[in-house]
Design a protein around this motif. Structure first.
Motif, PDB file in Angstrom:
ATOM      1  N   MET A 124      31.926  31.020  40.106  1.00  0.00           N
ATOM      2  CA  MET A 124      32.539  29.784  39.667  1.00  0.00           C
ATOM      3  C   MET A 124      33.446  30.065  38.465  1.00  0.00           C
ATOM      4  N   THR A 125      34.578  29.427  38.476  1.00  0.00           N
ATOM      5  CA  THR A 125      35.554  29.595  37.406  1.00  0.00           C
ATOM      6  C   THR A 125      35.226  28.637  36.268  1.00  0.00           C
ATOM      7  N   THR A 126      35.180  29.165  35.055  1.00  0.00           N
ATOM      8  CA  THR A 126      34.912  28.314  33.897  1.00  0.00           C
ATOM      9  C   THR A 126      36.151  27.502  33.541  1.00  0.00           C
ATOM     10  N   ARG A 127      35.957  26.498  32.712  1.00  0.00           N
ATOM     11  CA  ARG A 127      37.082  25.674  32.239  1.00  0.00           C
ATOM     12  C   ARG A 127      38.122  26.538  31.530  1.00  0.00           C
ATOM     13  N   GLU A 128      37.642  27.446  30.688  1.00  0.00           N
ATOM     14  CA  GLU A 128      38.555  28.312  29.937  1.00  0.00           C
ATOM     15  C   GLU A 128      39.330  29.235  30.869  1.00  0.00           C
ATOM     16  N   GLU A 129      38.653  29.770  31.885  1.00  0.00           N
ATOM     17  CA  GLU A 129      39.329  30.649  32.851  1.00  0.00           C
ATOM     18  C   GLU A 129      40.370  29.880  33.654  1.00  0.00           C
ATOM     19  N   ALA A 130      40.040  28.651  34.059  1.00  0.00           N
ATOM     20  CA  ALA A 130      40.981  27.829  34.828  1.00  0.00           C
ATOM     21  C   ALA A 130      42.218  27.514  33.991  1.00  0.00           C
ATOM     22  N   ARG A 131      41.998  27.161  32.744  1.00  0.00           N
ATOM     23  CA  ARG A 131      43.111  26.867  31.831  1.00  0.00           C
ATOM     24  C   ARG A 131      43.977  28.112  31.649  1.00  0.00           C
ATOM     25  N   ALA A 132      43.357  29.239  31.399  1.00  0.00           N
ATOM     26  CA  ALA A 132      44.087  30.496  31.196  1.00  0.00           C
ATOM     27  C   ALA A 132      44.873  30.894  32.445  1.00  0.00           C
ATOM     28  N   LEU A 133      44.332  30.610  33.615  1.00  0.00           N
ATOM     29  CA  LEU A 133      44.997  30.942  34.878  1.00  0.00           C
ATOM     30  C   LEU A 133      46.332  30.204  35.000  1.00  0.00           C
ATOM     31  N   VAL A 134      46.337  28.917  34.712  1.00  0.00           N
ATOM     32  CA  VAL A 134      47.559  28.127  34.808  1.00  0.00           C
ATOM     33  C   VAL A 134      48.564  28.552  33.737  1.00  0.00           C
ATOM     34  N   LEU A 135      48.087  28.830  32.542  1.00  0.00           N
ATOM     35  CA  LEU A 135      48.992  29.296  31.487  1.00  0.00           C
ATOM     36  C   LEU A 135      49.568  30.665  31.820  1.00  0.00           C
ATOM     37  N   ARG A 136      48.784  31.511  32.459  1.00  0.00           N
ATOM     38  CA  ARG A 136      49.277  32.829  32.890  1.00  0.00           C
ATOM     39  C   ARG A 136      50.382  32.667  33.936  1.00  0.00           C
ATOM     40  N   MET A 137      50.211  31.697  34.847  1.00  0.00           N
ATOM     41  CA  MET A 137      51.240  31.431  35.848  1.00  0.00           C
ATOM     42  C   MET A 137      52.547  31.038  35.153  1.00  0.00           C
ATOM     43  N   GLN A 138      52.454  30.163  34.143  1.00  0.00           N
ATOM     44  CA  GLN A 138      53.653  29.779  33.408  1.00  0.00           C
ATOM     45  C   GLN A 138      54.284  30.972  32.694  1.00  0.00           C
ATOM     46  N   GLU A 139      53.452  31.826  32.146  1.00  0.00           N
ATOM     47  CA  GLU A 139      53.967  33.027  31.474  1.00  0.00           C
ATOM     48  C   GLU A 139      54.723  33.917  32.459  1.00  0.00           C
ATOM     49  N   CYS A 140      54.197  34.058  33.661  1.00  0.00           N
ATOM     50  CA  CYS A 140      54.890  34.855  34.683  1.00  0.00           C
ATOM     51  C   CYS A 140      56.253  34.254  35.005  1.00  0.00           C
ATOM     52  N   PHE A 141      56.314  32.917  35.087  1.00  0.00           N
ATOM     53  CA  PHE A 141      57.606  32.263  35.328  1.00  0.00           C
ATOM     54  C   PHE A 141      58.544  32.504  34.153  1.00  0.00           C
ATOM     55  N   ASN A 142      58.079  32.247  32.951  1.00  0.00           N
ATOM     56  CA  ASN A 142      58.936  32.340  31.763  1.00  0.00           C
ATOM     57  C   ASN A 142      59.441  33.748  31.502  1.00  0.00           C
ATOM     58  N   THR A 143      58.668  34.755  31.870  1.00  0.00           N
ATOM     59  CA  THR A 143      59.075  36.143  31.661  1.00  0.00           C
ATOM     60  C   THR A 143      59.728  36.748  32.902  1.00  0.00           C
ATOM     61  N   ARG A 144      59.806  35.941  33.965  1.00  0.00           N
ATOM     62  CA  ARG A 144      60.412  36.354  35.244  1.00  0.00           C
ATOM     63  C   ARG A 144      59.645  37.496  35.905  1.00  0.00           C
ATOM     64  N   LYS A 145      58.353  37.586  35.629  1.00  0.00           N
ATOM     65  CA  LYS A 145      57.492  38.588  36.263  1.00  0.00           C
ATOM     66  C   LYS A 145      56.818  37.956  37.478  1.00  0.00           C
ATOM     67  N   PHE A 146      57.649  37.581  38.438  1.00  0.00           N
ATOM     68  CA  PHE A 146      57.165  36.843  39.600  1.00  0.00           C
ATOM     69  C   PHE A 146      56.151  37.636  40.420  1.00  0.00           C
ATOM     70  N   ASP A 147      56.343  38.938  40.515  1.00  0.00           N
ATOM     71  CA  ASP A 147      55.409  39.760  41.287  1.00  0.00           C
ATOM     72  C   ASP A 147      54.002  39.720  40.699  1.00  0.00           C
ATOM     73  N   GLU A 148      53.905  39.647  39.377  1.00  0.00           N
ATOM     74  CA  GLU A 148      52.592  39.570  38.736  1.00  0.00           C
ATOM     75  C   GLU A 148      51.896  38.247  39.042  1.00  0.00           C
ATOM     76  N   ALA A 149      52.663  37.219  39.310  1.00  0.00           N
ATOM     77  CA  ALA A 149      52.090  35.907  39.626  1.00  0.00           C
ATOM     78  C   ALA A 149      51.382  35.918  40.975  1.00  0.00           C
ATOM     79  N   ALA A 150      51.772  36.799  41.867  1.00  0.00           N
ATOM     80  CA  ALA A 150      51.176  36.836  43.213  1.00  0.00           C
ATOM     81  C   ALA A 150      49.660  36.967  43.153  1.00  0.00           C
ATOM     82  N   ASP A 151      49.138  37.703  42.190  1.00  0.00           N
ATOM     83  CA  ASP A 151      47.693  37.896  42.063  1.00  0.00           C
ATOM     84  C   ASP A 151      46.955  36.651  41.592  1.00  0.00           C
TER      85      ASP A 151
END
Length: 120
Positions: free
Chosen positions: A1-28
């Motif tokens: 089960m994913t914790t609240r903190e992990e879920a929050r970090a996951l979405v913020l990581r997705m935004q970071e991948c967009f903002n840094t244009r590291k789209f391939d890293e977002a695939a994971d």
């Protein structure tokens, strides 16, 4: 089960991948059968194609998380959009997205954009 903190970090990581244009890293960050409701697509390719198209049109675009709310397996995020010349009002568009998290990955997404449409 994913914790609240992990879920929050996951979405913020997705935004970071967009903002840094590291789209391939977002695939994971997504499940193989990710459902993108706004695009009417399954899998991450449609989303990655959309990211590529929007940054080609707006190379300075970035999203900045304003609010992140986690409830169970859902993460809601309200983000301001920067780097897009807005219409006369000067107001920035706002992106509102809801994600469903499954086993530590993004499994489903809904979203809308509010505010001025930078294309007009």
């Amino acid at each position: 089960m994913t914790t609240r903190e992990e879920a929050r970090a996951l979405v913020l990581r997705m935004q970071e991948c967009f903002n840094t244009r590291k789209f391939d890293e977002a695939a994971d960050l997504f499940t193989a059968d990710f459902v993108n409701h706004p695009l009417g697509a399954i899998g991450i390719e449609a989303g990655m194609d959309a990211w590529r198209m929007i940054v080609a049109q707006f190379p300075d675009m970035r999203v900045v998380a304003e609010d992140v709310l986690v409830d169970g397996d859902r993460v809601a995020i309200r983000s301001s959009v920067e780097g897009i010349a807005s219409a006369d009002s000067g107001a920035r568009p706002t992106l509102i997205e809801i994600f469903r998290v499954h086993h530590g990955r993004l499994a489903e997404a809904w979203g809308i954009t509010e505010g001025p449409d930078p294309r007009h």
